[in-house]
Design a protein around this motif. Structure first.
Motif, short mmCIF file in Angstrom:
data_model
loop_
_atom_site.label_atom_id
_atom_site.label_comp_id
_atom_site.label_asym_id
_atom_site.label_seq_id
_atom_site.Cartn_x
_atom_site.Cartn_y
_atom_site.Cartn_z
N GLU A 12 44.42 131.85 104.70
CA GLU A 12 43.42 131.66 105.77
C GLU A 12 43.61 130.30 106.45
OE1 GLU A 12 39.33 133.60 104.90
OE2 GLU A 12 40.14 132.90 102.97
N VAL A 13 43.93 129.28 105.67
CA VAL A 13 44.21 127.96 106.22
C VAL A 13 45.41 128.05 107.17
CG1 VAL A 13 45.11 125.67 105.59
CG2 VAL A 13 43.15 126.64 104.35
N LEU A 14 46.42 128.79 106.76
CA LEU A 14 47.62 128.96 107.57
C LEU A 14 47.33 129.65 108.90
CD1 LEU A 14 50.69 128.46 107.55
CD2 LEU A 14 50.94 130.73 106.54
N VAL A 15 46.46 130.64 108.89
CA VAL A 15 46.08 131.31 110.15
C VAL A 15 45.48 130.30 111.11
CG1 VAL A 15 44.45 132.96 111.17
CG2 VAL A 15 45.81 133.61 109.17
N ILE A 16 44.58 129.46 110.62
CA ILE A 16 43.95 128.45 111.46
C ILE A 16 45.00 127.48 112.00
CG2 ILE A 16 42.35 126.48 111.49
CD1 ILE A 16 40.76 128.03 109.25
N SER A 34 55.30 128.39 107.63
CA SER A 34 55.32 129.52 106.70
C SER A 34 54.34 129.28 105.56
CB SER A 34 56.73 129.71 106.13
OG SER A 34 57.04 128.65 105.24
N LEU A 35 54.03 130.33 104.85
CA LEU A 35 53.15 130.20 103.70
C LEU A 35 53.81 129.32 102.64
CD1 LEU A 35 50.48 130.89 102.36
CD2 LEU A 35 51.52 133.00 101.51
N GLU A 36 55.10 129.42 102.48
CA GLU A 36 55.80 128.58 101.50
C GLU A 36 55.69 127.10 101.88
OE1 GLU A 36 56.97 129.18 98.45
OE2 GLU A 36 56.08 131.14 98.83
N LYS A 39 52.21 125.99 101.05
CA LYS A 39 52.05 125.82 99.60
C LYS A 39 52.67 124.50 99.15
CE LYS A 39 51.76 130.64 98.16
NZ LYS A 39 52.43 131.76 97.47
N GLN A 40 53.82 124.16 99.69
CA GLN A 40 54.46 122.89 99.34
C GLN A 40 53.57 121.72 99.79
OE1 GLN A 40 58.49 122.39 100.76
NE2 GLN A 40 58.52 120.23 100.20
N TRP A 41 53.05 121.79 101.00
CA TRP A 41 52.12 120.77 101.50
C TRP A 41 50.92 120.64 100.57
CZ3 TRP A 41 47.10 122.05 103.20
CH2 TRP A 41 46.39 121.01 103.79
N PHE A 42 50.34 121.76 100.18
CA PHE A 42 49.18 121.78 99.30
C PHE A 42 49.50 121.08 97.98
CE2 PHE A 42 46.76 124.04 95.94
CZ PHE A 42 45.47 123.78 96.37
#
Length: 166
Positions: A12-16, A34-36, A39-42
């Motif tokens: 959901e964060v990625l969509v925003i 990308s989601l990957e 995830k790395q950023w997170f």
């Protein structure tokens, strides 16, 4: 409700974030993430002890915010730059301001001395919102970025916090 971001929030964060990339000058980035990558950023933000917040409304992530060290050198240890993003369906609800209040509270608790905002020079709404929160104009970098076939100015605002004495 504001809470700390969890890995399950990342889609959901990625969509925003990707919508912001594609439709606004808030991020001087061209390609969606990308989601990957998210995830790395997170994981990097968590490992650094940086706060990652989400605003949840009716079970949906409506916005998110974080801050991280302004520059990667020891002398900037107490200076953080923040980001706040809200889903386009949730604009004008005060979500960004609520997230900012929580970020400021966390920054004070963590001993941050200066909180920095880098804002596209045409984003008057964000500038006024930061001024209402006590941020002061700190300068402009003209032609700092290029997006949507135009050169963009980046304005900096800063909020002075108590921070450590030395």
């Amino acid at each position: 409700m504001i809470r700390f971001m969890e890995e399950k929030d990342l889609p959901e964060v990625l969509v925003i974030y990707n919508d912001i990339i594609l439709t606004s000058k808030a991020v001087y980035r061209y390609e969606i993430q990308s989601l990957e990558e998210k995830k790395q950023w997170f994981q990097e933000q968590k490992a650094a002890g940086n706060p990652l917040l989400v605003y949840v409304e009716n079970g949906v992530v409506a916005g998110f915010a974080n801050y991280s060290q302004f520059r990667p050198y020891p002398g900037y240890k107490y200076t953080m730059e923040h980001s706040v993003y809200v889903h386009k369906d949730h604009y004008k609800k005060g979500i960004a301001t609520k997230l900012m209040h929580q970020l400021i509270k966390l920054a004070q608790e963590q001993g941050v001395k200066t909180l920095v905002a880098g804002i596209d020079g045409e984003n008057i709404g964000s500038i006024k919102a930061h001024e209402k929160l006590g941020f002061e104009y700190a300068g402009t970098i003209k032609n700092a970025g290029y997006k949507f076939d135009e050169w963009l100015d980046l304005v900096f605002y800063q909020l002075h916090l108590p921070g450590p004495q030395k």
